[in-house]
Design a protein around this motif. Structure first.
Motif, PDB file in Angstrom:
ATOM      1  N   THR A 171     -10.341   6.253  -3.786  1.00  0.00           N
ATOM      2  CA  THR A 171     -10.628   5.220  -2.790  1.00  0.00           C
ATOM      3  C   THR A 171     -12.072   4.764  -2.940  1.00  0.00           C
ATOM      4  OG1 THR A 171     -11.336   6.818  -1.108  1.00  0.00           O
ATOM      5  CG2 THR A 171      -8.996   6.190  -1.111  1.00  0.00           C
ATOM      6  N   ALA A 172     -12.410   3.691  -2.259  1.00  0.00           N
ATOM      7  CA  ALA A 172     -13.793   3.235  -2.230  1.00  0.00           C
ATOM      8  C   ALA A 172     -14.590   4.063  -1.224  1.00  0.00           C
ATOM      9  CB  ALA A 172     -13.847   1.756  -1.856  1.00  0.00           C
ATOM     10  N   ASP A 173     -15.878   4.184  -1.466  1.00  0.00           N
ATOM     11  CA  ASP A 173     -16.785   4.791  -0.490  1.00  0.00           C
ATOM     12  C   ASP A 173     -17.237   3.681   0.450  1.00  0.00           C
ATOM     13  OD1 ASP A 173     -16.469   6.985  -2.064  1.00  0.00           O
ATOM     14  OD2 ASP A 173     -18.585   7.247  -2.548  1.00  0.00           O
ATOM     15  N   ILE A 174     -16.972   3.842   1.728  1.00  0.00           N
ATOM     16  CA  ILE A 174     -17.190   2.741   2.661  1.00  0.00           C
ATOM     17  C   ILE A 174     -18.072   3.141   3.834  1.00  0.00           C
ATOM     18  CG2 ILE A 174     -14.917   1.813   2.083  1.00  0.00           C
ATOM     19  CD1 ILE A 174     -14.066   2.633   4.989  1.00  0.00           C
ATOM     20  N   GLU A 175     -18.580   2.116   4.486  1.00  0.00           N
ATOM     21  CA  GLU A 175     -19.234   2.252   5.781  1.00  0.00           C
ATOM     22  C   GLU A 175     -18.505   1.305   6.725  1.00  0.00           C
ATOM     23  OE1 GLU A 175     -23.599   1.564   7.888  1.00  0.00           O
ATOM     24  OE2 GLU A 175     -23.490   2.029   5.744  1.00  0.00           O
TER      25      GLU A 175
ATOM     26  N   PHE B 103       0.845  -1.193   0.000  1.00  0.00           N
ATOM     27  CA  PHE B 103       0.000   0.000   0.000  1.00  0.00           C
ATOM     28  C   PHE B 103       0.883   1.247   0.000  1.00  0.00           C
ATOM     29  CE2 PHE B 103      -3.670  -2.405   0.388  1.00  0.00           C
ATOM     30  CZ  PHE B 103      -4.810  -1.647   0.640  1.00  0.00           C
ATOM     31  N   PRO B 104       0.662   2.159  -0.941  1.00  0.00           N
ATOM     32  CA  PRO B 104       1.375   3.444  -0.883  1.00  0.00           C
ATOM     33  C   PRO B 104       1.034   4.171   0.423  1.00  0.00           C
ATOM     34  CG  PRO B 104       0.301   3.135  -3.014  1.00  0.00           C
ATOM     35  CD  PRO B 104      -0.213   2.049  -2.109  1.00  0.00           C
ATOM     36  N   ASP B 105       1.933   4.994   0.883  1.00  0.00           N
ATOM     37  CA  ASP B 105       1.734   5.702   2.151  1.00  0.00           C
ATOM     38  C   ASP B 105       0.454   6.536   2.144  1.00  0.00           C
ATOM     39  OD1 ASP B 105       4.018   4.632   3.233  1.00  0.00           O
ATOM     40  OD2 ASP B 105       5.284   6.346   2.700  1.00  0.00           O
ATOM     41  N   SER B 106       0.098   7.069   0.981  1.00  0.00           N
ATOM     42  CA  SER B 106      -1.060   7.963   0.913  1.00  0.00           C
ATOM     43  C   SER B 106      -2.392   7.223   0.828  1.00  0.00           C
ATOM     44  CB  SER B 106      -0.935   8.893  -0.295  1.00  0.00           C
ATOM     45  OG  SER B 106      -0.896   8.148  -1.500  1.00  0.00           O
ATOM     46  N   MET B 107      -2.352   5.891   0.671  1.00  0.00           N
ATOM     47  CA  MET B 107      -3.592   5.124   0.532  1.00  0.00           C
ATOM     48  C   MET B 107      -4.076   4.673   1.908  1.00  0.00           C
ATOM     49  SD  MET B 107      -6.045   3.741  -1.187  1.00  0.00           S
ATOM     50  CE  MET B 107      -5.492   4.017  -2.873  1.00  0.00           C
ATOM     51  N   PRO B 108      -5.238   5.154   2.369  1.00  0.00           N
ATOM     52  CA  PRO B 108      -5.760   4.710   3.667  1.00  0.00           C
ATOM     53  C   PRO B 108      -6.130   3.237   3.616  1.00  0.00           C
ATOM     54  CG  PRO B 108      -7.390   6.037   2.508  1.00  0.00           C
ATOM     55  CD  PRO B 108      -6.131   6.131   1.708  1.00  0.00           C
ATOM     56  N   LEU B 109      -5.825   2.515   4.675  1.00  0.00           N
ATOM     57  CA  LEU B 109      -6.075   1.084   4.696  1.00  0.00           C
ATOM     58  C   LEU B 109      -7.557   0.752   4.653  1.00  0.00           C
ATOM     59  CD1 LEU B 109      -3.421  -0.128   7.303  1.00  0.00           C
ATOM     60  CD2 LEU B 109      -3.331  -0.384   4.819  1.00  0.00           C
ATOM     61  N   ASP B 110      -8.381   1.516   5.346  1.00  0.00           N
ATOM     62  CA  ASP B 110      -9.806   1.187   5.390  1.00  0.00           C
ATOM     63  C   ASP B 110     -10.490   1.409   4.044  1.00  0.00           C
ATOM     64  OD1 ASP B 110      -9.517   3.952   5.611  1.00  0.00           O
ATOM     65  OD2 ASP B 110     -10.966   4.187   7.245  1.00  0.00           O
ATOM     66  N   LYS B 111     -10.283   2.573   3.448  1.00  0.00           N
ATOM     67  CA  LYS B 111     -10.922   2.875   2.170  1.00  0.00           C
ATOM     68  C   LYS B 111     -10.206   2.236   0.991  1.00  0.00           C
ATOM     69  CE  LYS B 111     -12.820   7.303   3.769  1.00  0.00           C
ATOM     70  NZ  LYS B 111     -12.850   8.769   3.558  1.00  0.00           N
ATOM     71  N   GLY B 112      -8.986   1.794   1.216  1.00  0.00           N
ATOM     72  CA  GLY B 112      -8.237   1.130   0.156  1.00  0.00           C
ATOM     73  C   GLY B 112      -8.508  -0.353   0.072  1.00  0.00           C
ATOM     74  N   ALA B 113      -8.918  -0.965   1.198  1.00  0.00           N
ATOM     75  CA  ALA B 113      -9.115  -2.414   1.225  1.00  0.00           C
ATOM     76  C   ALA B 113     -10.047  -2.922   0.116  1.00  0.00           C
ATOM     77  CB  ALA B 113      -9.629  -2.843   2.607  1.00  0.00           C
ATOM     78  N   PRO B 114     -11.214  -2.285  -0.124  1.00  0.00           N
ATOM     79  CA  PRO B 114     -12.109  -2.800  -1.167  1.00  0.00           C
ATOM     80  C   PRO B 114     -11.522  -2.757  -2.572  1.00  0.00           C
ATOM     81  CG  PRO B 114     -13.321  -1.400   0.354  1.00  0.00           C
ATOM     82  CD  PRO B 114     -11.861  -1.210   0.655  1.00  0.00           C
ATOM     83  N   LEU B 115     -10.503  -1.944  -2.782  1.00  0.00           N
ATOM     84  CA  LEU B 115      -9.897  -1.891  -4.109  1.00  0.00           C
ATOM     85  C   LEU B 115      -9.217  -3.201  -4.474  1.00  0.00           C
ATOM     86  CD1 LEU B 115      -8.319   1.697  -4.093  1.00  0.00           C
ATOM     87  CD2 LEU B 115     -10.573   0.985  -4.927  1.00  0.00           C
ATOM     88  N   LEU B 116      -8.891  -4.012  -3.476  1.00  0.00           N
ATOM     89  CA  LEU B 116      -8.192  -5.266  -3.736  1.00  0.00           C
ATOM     90  C   LEU B 116      -9.092  -6.302  -4.396  1.00  0.00           C
ATOM     91  CD1 LEU B 116      -6.202  -5.383  -0.408  1.00  0.00           C
ATOM     92  CD2 LEU B 116      -5.306  -4.852  -2.687  1.00  0.00           C
ATOM     93  N   CYS B 117     -10.399  -6.075  -4.392  1.00  0.00           N
ATOM     94  CA  CYS B 117     -11.331  -6.894  -5.167  1.00  0.00           C
ATOM     95  C   CYS B 117     -12.113  -6.001  -6.121  1.00  0.00           C
ATOM     96  CB  CYS B 117     -12.274  -7.686  -4.267  1.00  0.00           C
ATOM     97  SG  CYS B 117     -13.574  -8.562  -5.172  1.00  0.00           S
ATOM     98  N   ALA B 118     -12.924  -5.106  -5.576  1.00  0.00           N
ATOM     99  CA  ALA B 118     -13.764  -4.262  -6.418  1.00  0.00           C
ATOM    100  C   ALA B 118     -12.931  -3.406  -7.367  1.00  0.00           C
ATOM    101  CB  ALA B 118     -14.642  -3.366  -5.544  1.00  0.00           C
ATOM    102  N   GLY B 119     -11.839  -2.862  -6.869  1.00  0.00           N
ATOM    103  CA  GLY B 119     -11.011  -1.989  -7.689  1.00  0.00           C
ATOM    104  C   GLY B 119     -10.336  -2.718  -8.835  1.00  0.00           C
ATOM    105  N   ILE B 120      -9.668  -3.828  -8.524  1.00  0.00           N
ATOM    106  CA  ILE B 120      -8.953  -4.555  -9.578  1.00  0.00           C
ATOM    107  C   ILE B 120      -9.923  -5.208 -10.548  1.00  0.00           C
ATOM    108  CG2 ILE B 120      -8.734  -6.673  -8.206  1.00  0.00           C
ATOM    109  CD1 ILE B 120      -6.243  -5.201 -10.820  1.00  0.00           C
ATOM    110  N   THR B 121     -11.115  -5.569 -10.085  1.00  0.00           N
ATOM    111  CA  THR B 121     -12.093  -6.216 -10.961  1.00  0.00           C
ATOM    112  C   THR B 121     -12.569  -5.278 -12.064  1.00  0.00           C
ATOM    113  OG1 THR B 121     -12.816  -7.732  -9.221  1.00  0.00           O
ATOM    114  CG2 THR B 121     -14.350  -7.360 -11.019  1.00  0.00           C
ATOM    115  N   VAL B 122     -12.631  -3.974 -11.805  1.00  0.00           N
ATOM    116  CA  VAL B 122     -13.025  -3.027 -12.849  1.00  0.00           C
ATOM    117  C   VAL B 122     -11.815  -2.453 -13.587  1.00  0.00           C
ATOM    118  CG1 VAL B 122     -15.167  -2.442 -11.645  1.00  0.00           C
ATOM    119  CG2 VAL B 122     -13.145  -1.019 -11.277  1.00  0.00           C
TER     120      VAL B 122
END
Length: 360
Positions: free
Chosen positions: A322-326, A152-171
């Protein structure tokens, strides 16, 4: 900080497991393997809740191996590395996506497309090489081969970045490989959910014109004003669909509903591409004329390689995407699953593992 060597004994971990098709999760103690010479041990701080998690724990795909510990959008910190590990050090911010190993020798693996390896080992509910069943990110720690860990790059928040590992790469992957990442092109995003909302963000970051196609008129304001889409089409409105006919270079189809593809294929320009990411339960309804007449392409795409995932997360960090998260606590996962089943999330639940998954 110097790498720490394995203590050479399996360690206990706390997790949330589903034990039957009710899909309800409860705390459980599990064993994680030793940190091997090529492994990275990770303290899990956040884990996204993907719709495939819900399908799996409820055995809707008829492949659940109970108890199921779901979760393949994992973000956390490295706590230990094996002696051969070169890519990571203790304290690094990292993530783990949908897979934790492949054969690493087949044609797909050799071409850097290990996500299509026939011997892929998924992050959870998959038979590992030693015969055990893999356990995912609804847990406080995990041990993974370094080749399947994302920095994870330093600027990428772990919470909002986590969904990118599936949802993000899938698109991201189909946009890259089908030429749907070129500035000025017009792309449609069918469905505005966990995948769709990040598809809009990536497409705008690529400099594309974006139209969201949805069955829900009430999503228009959010799609355009908050996510930045250029246009919005209600798929049940014949006039709106007609006005958009033949205008799009491609469509990223994230919908899981079993509907006719004919009207959506009509939105494509000649030589346009429809990329399927959703998994409808029933066979697709497709007219051959809708494809042949305009020389159009109907294709599928599944996840992405580790190389592309790292490229995606770096690109996202560079563009502040980042992803929009709850954020939900471990004690609220069952409640979150109920809401997810009803489509009541904007747009991804993320479990605050580090602060809430603790022993009673």
């Amino acid at each position: 900080m110097a790498p720490a060597e394995s203590e050479q004994h399996p360690r206990k971990a706390l997790a949330l497991a589903a034990h039957d098709a009710s899909g309800r999760v409860t705390p459980i103690r599990i064993s994680r393997r030793d940190t091997g010479d090529d492994d990275v041990a990770i303290q899990i701080l956040y884990c996204g809740i993907c719709h495939s998690d819900l399908h799996t724990i409820k055995n809707e795909w008829r492949n659940a191996i109970y108890p199921v510990i779901a979760g393949h959008e994992i973000a956390g910190l490295v706590t230990e590395v094996g002696k051969n590990v070169q890519k990571f050090s203790v304290g690094d911010k990292v993530g783990v996506g949908c897979m934790v190993n492949t054969c690493q020798s087949c044609e797909s693996c050799n071409e850097g497309l290990e996500n299509y390896c026939s011997k892929i080992i998924f992050t959870y509910n998959s038979r590992d090489r030693d015969g055990t069943v893999t356990c995912g990110g609804y847990s406080d720690m995990v041990v993974v081969n370094e080749n399947f860990v994302i920095r994870f790059p330093d600027s990428m928040p772990l919470d909002k970045g986590a969904p990118l590992l599936c949802a993000g790469i899938t698109v991201y992957t189909p946009m890259k490989y089908h030429g749907l990442n070129e500035p000025g092109k017009h792309i449609g995003v069918l469905g505005l959910g966990g995948l769709g909302h990040v598809a809009v963000k990536f497409a705008k970051a690529f400099g594309m014109r974006v139209t969201v196609i949805s069955t829900s008129p009430d999503k228009k304001e959010e799609a355009m004003e908050r996510l930045g889409a250029d246009a919005f089409v209600v798929s049940s409105d014949a006039n709106q669909m007609k006005s958009a006919m033949g205008t799009m270079h491609g469509i990223i189809n994230t919908a899981s509903a079993s509907v006719s593809m004919y009207p959506y294929l009509g939105l494509l320009k000649p030589q346009g591409k429809m990329i399927l990411l959703g998994l409808p339960e029933k066979p697709l309804q497709i007219s051959a004329f809708a494809l042949v007449g305009g020389g159009k392409t109907l294709a599928g795409s599944c996840m992405g390689s580790i190389r592309d995932t790292q490229e995606m997360i770096d690109f996202a960090a560079e563009h502040g995407l980042t992803a929009d998260i709850e954020l939900v606590g471990a004690e609220d996962v069952n409640w979150a699953m109920e809401r997810l089943a009803k489509g009541e999330v904007r747009y991804r639940f993320v479990i605050d593992v580090g602060n809430t998954l603790v022993a009673a």
